[in-house]
Design a protein around this motif. Structure first.
Motif, PDB file in Angstrom:
ATOM      1  N   GLU A 119       0.824  -1.209   0.000  1.00 15.50           N
ATOM      2  CA  GLU A 119       0.000   0.000   0.000  1.00 15.50           C
ATOM      3  C   GLU A 119       0.860   1.262   0.000  1.00 15.50           C
ATOM      4  O   GLU A 119       0.601   2.204  -0.763  1.00 15.50           O
ATOM      5  CB  GLU A 119      -0.941  -0.010   1.208  1.00 15.50           C
ATOM      6  CG  GLU A 119      -1.654   1.311   1.471  1.00 15.50           C
ATOM      7  CD  GLU A 119      -2.503   1.791   0.307  1.00 15.50           C
ATOM      8  OE1 GLU A 119      -2.790   3.004   0.248  1.00 15.50           O
ATOM      9  OE2 GLU A 119      -2.889   0.972  -0.554  1.00 15.50           O
ATOM     10  N   ILE A 133       0.632   0.482  -4.351  1.00 15.12           N
ATOM     11  CA  ILE A 133      -0.794   0.652  -4.655  1.00 15.12           C
ATOM     12  C   ILE A 133      -1.256   2.073  -4.334  1.00 15.12           C
ATOM     13  O   ILE A 133      -1.908   2.730  -5.158  1.00 15.12           O
ATOM     14  CB  ILE A 133      -1.634  -0.389  -3.881  1.00 15.12           C
ATOM     15  CG1 ILE A 133      -1.215  -1.811  -4.305  1.00 15.12           C
ATOM     16  CG2 ILE A 133      -3.125  -0.175  -4.133  1.00 15.12           C
ATOM     17  CD1 ILE A 133      -1.907  -2.921  -3.541  1.00 15.12           C
ATOM     18  N   ARG A 134      -0.965   2.531  -3.099  1.00 14.67           N
ATOM     19  CA  ARG A 134      -1.261   3.909  -2.676  1.00 14.67           C
ATOM     20  C   ARG A 134      -2.732   4.270  -2.897  1.00 14.67           C
ATOM     21  O   ARG A 134      -3.056   5.320  -3.456  1.00 14.67           O
ATOM     22  CB  ARG A 134      -0.347   4.911  -3.397  1.00 14.67           C
ATOM     23  CG  ARG A 134       1.131   4.718  -3.079  1.00 14.67           C
ATOM     24  CD  ARG A 134       1.977   5.829  -3.671  1.00 14.67           C
ATOM     25  NE  ARG A 134       2.113   5.699  -5.112  1.00 14.67           N
ATOM     26  CZ  ARG A 134       3.057   4.976  -5.710  1.00 14.67           C
ATOM     27  NH1 ARG A 134       3.952   4.342  -4.990  1.00 14.67           N
ATOM     28  NH2 ARG A 134       3.118   4.920  -7.015  1.00 14.67           N
ATOM     29  N   HIS A 135      -3.609   3.372  -2.472  1.00 17.89           N
ATOM     30  CA  HIS A 135      -5.046   3.637  -2.590  1.00 17.89           C
ATOM     31  C   HIS A 135      -5.503   4.674  -1.562  1.00 17.89           C
ATOM     32  O   HIS A 135      -6.316   5.553  -1.859  1.00 17.89           O
ATOM     33  CB  HIS A 135      -5.828   2.337  -2.390  1.00 17.89           C
ATOM     34  CG  HIS A 135      -7.307   2.499  -2.495  1.00 17.89           C
ATOM     35  ND1 HIS A 135      -7.967   2.642  -3.704  1.00 17.89           N
ATOM     36  CD2 HIS A 135      -8.277   2.562  -1.528  1.00 17.89           C
ATOM     37  CE1 HIS A 135      -9.258   2.777  -3.495  1.00 17.89           C
ATOM     38  NE2 HIS A 135      -9.485   2.737  -2.169  1.00 17.89           N
ATOM     39  N   TYR A 136      -4.988   4.554  -0.330  1.00 20.31           N
ATOM     40  CA  TYR A 136      -5.326   5.498   0.725  1.00 20.31           C
ATOM     41  C   TYR A 136      -4.404   6.716   0.669  1.00 20.31           C
ATOM     42  O   TYR A 136      -3.249   6.623   0.218  1.00 20.31           O
ATOM     43  CB  TYR A 136      -5.159   4.848   2.103  1.00 20.31           C
ATOM     44  CG  TYR A 136      -6.176   3.802   2.460  1.00 20.31           C
ATOM     45  CD1 TYR A 136      -7.439   3.766   1.879  1.00 20.31           C
ATOM     46  CD2 TYR A 136      -5.883   2.825   3.414  1.00 20.31           C
ATOM     47  CE1 TYR A 136      -8.371   2.797   2.230  1.00 20.31           C
ATOM     48  CE2 TYR A 136      -6.802   1.857   3.774  1.00 20.31           C
ATOM     49  CZ  TYR A 136      -8.040   1.847   3.171  1.00 20.31           C
ATOM     50  OH  TYR A 136      -8.959   0.876   3.520  1.00 20.31           O
ATOM     51  N   LYS A 137      -4.895   7.815   1.174  1.00 20.47           N
ATOM     52  CA  LYS A 137      -4.023   8.950   1.456  1.00 20.47           C
ATOM     53  C   LYS A 137      -3.146   8.580   2.652  1.00 20.47           C
ATOM     54  O   LYS A 137      -3.492   7.707   3.449  1.00 20.47           O
ATOM     55  CB  LYS A 137      -4.849  10.187   1.783  1.00 20.47           C
ATOM     56  CG  LYS A 137      -5.694  10.685   0.617  1.00 20.47           C
ATOM     57  CD  LYS A 137      -6.506  11.912   1.036  1.00 20.47           C
ATOM     58  CE  LYS A 137      -7.364  12.410  -0.128  1.00 20.47           C
ATOM     59  NZ  LYS A 137      -8.196  13.574   0.247  1.00 20.47           N
ATOM     60  N   ARG A 172      -3.765   5.734   6.373  1.00 26.11           N
ATOM     61  CA  ARG A 172      -3.119   4.420   6.461  1.00 26.11           C
ATOM     62  C   ARG A 172      -2.761   4.016   7.887  1.00 26.11           C
ATOM     63  O   ARG A 172      -2.119   2.986   8.103  1.00 26.11           O
ATOM     64  CB  ARG A 172      -1.848   4.415   5.603  1.00 26.11           C
ATOM     65  CG  ARG A 172      -2.103   4.713   4.138  1.00 26.11           C
ATOM     66  CD  ARG A 172      -0.805   4.846   3.357  1.00 26.11           C
ATOM     67  NE  ARG A 172      -1.055   5.348   2.010  1.00 26.11           N
ATOM     68  CZ  ARG A 172      -0.098   5.734   1.161  1.00 26.11           C
ATOM     69  NH1 ARG A 172       1.179   5.674   1.533  1.00 26.11           N
ATOM     70  NH2 ARG A 172      -0.420   6.182  -0.027  1.00 26.11           N
ATOM     71  N   TYR A 223      -9.639  -2.758   4.073  1.00 24.86           N
ATOM     72  CA  TYR A 223      -8.751  -2.386   2.966  1.00 24.86           C
ATOM     73  C   TYR A 223      -9.077  -3.201   1.714  1.00 24.86           C
ATOM     74  O   TYR A 223      -9.143  -2.653   0.600  1.00 24.86           O
ATOM     75  CB  TYR A 223      -7.293  -2.610   3.389  1.00 24.86           C
ATOM     76  CG  TYR A 223      -6.292  -2.302   2.306  1.00 24.86           C
ATOM     77  CD1 TYR A 223      -6.103  -1.016   1.825  1.00 24.86           C
ATOM     78  CD2 TYR A 223      -5.514  -3.326   1.746  1.00 24.86           C
ATOM     79  CE1 TYR A 223      -5.174  -0.734   0.831  1.00 24.86           C
ATOM     80  CE2 TYR A 223      -4.590  -3.065   0.765  1.00 24.86           C
ATOM     81  CZ  TYR A 223      -4.425  -1.774   0.309  1.00 24.86           C
ATOM     82  OH  TYR A 223      -3.502  -1.504  -0.700  1.00 24.86           O
ATOM     83  N   ASP A 232     -12.095  -1.780   0.148  1.00 27.13           N
ATOM     84  CA  ASP A 232     -11.866  -0.464  -0.455  1.00 27.13           C
ATOM     85  C   ASP A 232     -11.137  -0.553  -1.798  1.00 27.13           C
ATOM     86  O   ASP A 232     -11.400   0.249  -2.704  1.00 27.13           O
ATOM     87  CB  ASP A 232     -11.071   0.427   0.511  1.00 27.13           C
ATOM     88  CG  ASP A 232     -11.886   0.805   1.737  1.00 27.13           C
ATOM     89  OD1 ASP A 232     -13.123   0.667   1.682  1.00 27.13           O
ATOM     90  OD2 ASP A 232     -11.275   1.212   2.746  1.00 27.13           O
ATOM     91  N   VAL A 233     -10.229  -1.499  -1.934  1.00 24.32           N
ATOM     92  CA  VAL A 233      -9.488  -1.614  -3.199  1.00 24.32           C
ATOM     93  C   VAL A 233     -10.224  -2.494  -4.203  1.00 24.32           C
ATOM     94  O   VAL A 233      -9.778  -2.659  -5.344  1.00 24.32           O
ATOM     95  CB  VAL A 233      -8.059  -2.162  -2.973  1.00 24.32           C
ATOM     96  CG1 VAL A 233      -7.238  -1.200  -2.144  1.00 24.32           C
ATOM     97  CG2 VAL A 233      -8.082  -3.553  -2.346  1.00 24.32           C
ATOM     98  N   LEU A 285      -2.236  -6.414  -8.517  1.00 24.20           N
ATOM     99  CA  LEU A 285      -2.639  -5.017  -8.641  1.00 24.20           C
ATOM    100  C   LEU A 285      -1.424  -4.101  -8.578  1.00 24.20           C
ATOM    101  O   LEU A 285      -1.304  -3.142  -9.358  1.00 24.20           O
ATOM    102  CB  LEU A 285      -3.621  -4.678  -7.508  1.00 24.20           C
ATOM    103  CG  LEU A 285      -4.158  -3.242  -7.481  1.00 24.20           C
ATOM    104  CD1 LEU A 285      -4.996  -2.966  -8.719  1.00 24.20           C
ATOM    105  CD2 LEU A 285      -4.971  -3.009  -6.201  1.00 24.20           C
ATOM    106  N   TYR A 340       0.001  -1.411 -11.419  1.00 20.81           N
ATOM    107  CA  TYR A 340       0.288  -0.011 -11.136  1.00 20.81           C
ATOM    108  C   TYR A 340       1.759   0.320 -11.420  1.00 20.81           C
ATOM    109  O   TYR A 340       2.080   1.378 -11.935  1.00 20.81           O
ATOM    110  CB  TYR A 340      -0.043   0.316  -9.676  1.00 20.81           C
ATOM    111  CG  TYR A 340      -1.514   0.412  -9.386  1.00 20.81           C
ATOM    112  CD1 TYR A 340      -2.431   0.671 -10.402  1.00 20.81           C
ATOM    113  CD2 TYR A 340      -2.010   0.229  -8.093  1.00 20.81           C
ATOM    114  CE1 TYR A 340      -3.795   0.751 -10.140  1.00 20.81           C
ATOM    115  CE2 TYR A 340      -3.377   0.312  -7.823  1.00 20.81           C
ATOM    116  CZ  TYR A 340      -4.260   0.564  -8.858  1.00 20.81           C
ATOM    117  OH  TYR A 340      -5.602   0.647  -8.601  1.00 20.81           O
TER     118      TYR A 340
END
Length: 242
Positions: A33, A37-41, A45, A63, A66-67, A86, A90
């Motif tokens: 993450e 991936i860096r889905h969350y700000k 996290r 998580y 959310d992804v 994933l 990316y």
């Protein structure tokens, strides 16, 4: 199961990673993450980064939702493998030019290897000899003591005569070019105009046959020169060196 993807992502310890180890598993998810991936700000996290917490499984479950992962928190190997996939997607998207250049370089190297594929064949294998002999008989290629050389001859024949391009070219109808007989001097007179014309036609046909023969002779000379020029060929002995 995960080593190749972890290696592709430059994970710090792809060979020592153990999915069944709770600490390894949690650290890997957080690393994916944070780094890929860096889905969350960053400020979102915190729960996922709190690896020792008893609430981490719930954070991991959230998580995955959310992804958009198709696996639950209980399906850990499958969920982790999906997250790795994933991350790879990316990573490719962020470095598309880099990976494209790597793919082109790899393809070029593989092409060079394919060009020398005959070198790695076992020309002494009975199966190899039987296969080459069968091909040579079907294509009416002259027999030779060196089966590898025979195979090369079969390959050349197929490329030059049996490729789709060669067959298409051979199937094209050739339109004849009108030849004015009065432009060609026979050199003698039979005393009969019809016989003179027939003799002119026969002479032109003979000239065309000679041209075709000369073309075949030239092709044979080129083929012999190619064999003699092969560094593996000892033309003094009339054999191919091994």
């Amino acid at each position: 199961m995960f080593r190749r993807k972890l290696t592709a992502l430059d994970y710090h310890n792809p060979n020592g990673f153990d999915c069944k180890d709770e600490t390894d598993f949690r650290n890997c998810v957080v690393w994916l993450e944070d780094q890929k991936i860096r889905h969350y700000k960053i400020e979102e996290r915190g729960n996922l980064r709190n690896i020792p917490s008893s609430e981490w499984p719930a954070a991991f479950h959230q998580y995955l939702q959310d992804v958009g992962a198709p696996f639950s928190a209980q399906e850990r190997p499958e969920a982790l493998d999906w997250l790795l996939g994933l991350a790879v997607r990316y990573e490719y998207g962020d470095n598309v030019d880099k990976y494209r250049n790597c793919q082109q370089l790899t393809a070029s190297k593989e092409g060079d290897k394919r060009g020398d594929h005959l070198i790695n064949l076992d020309s002494d294998s009975p199966d190899f000899k039987a296969g080459v002999s069968a091909l040579a008989n079907i294509l009416k290629v002259q027999r030779h003591d060196d089966y590898l050389l025979m195979l090369k001859a079969v390959r050349i024949l197929i490329q030059e005569r049996l490729s789709p391009e060669a067959i298409a070219k051979a199937n094209q109808a050739k339109e004849g070019i009108p030849v004015p007989l009065d432009k060609h001097i026979l050199g003698f007179d039979t005393g009969d105009a019809s016989l003179n014309e027939a003799a002119q036609i026969l002479r032109l046909l003979h000239i065309e046959e000679l041209r075709q023969l000369q073309t075949r002779i030239n092709e044979a000379i080129v083929a012999v020169q190619a064999v003699v020029a092969d560094p593996k060929t000892d033309h003094r002995l009339g054999k191919v060196g091994r």
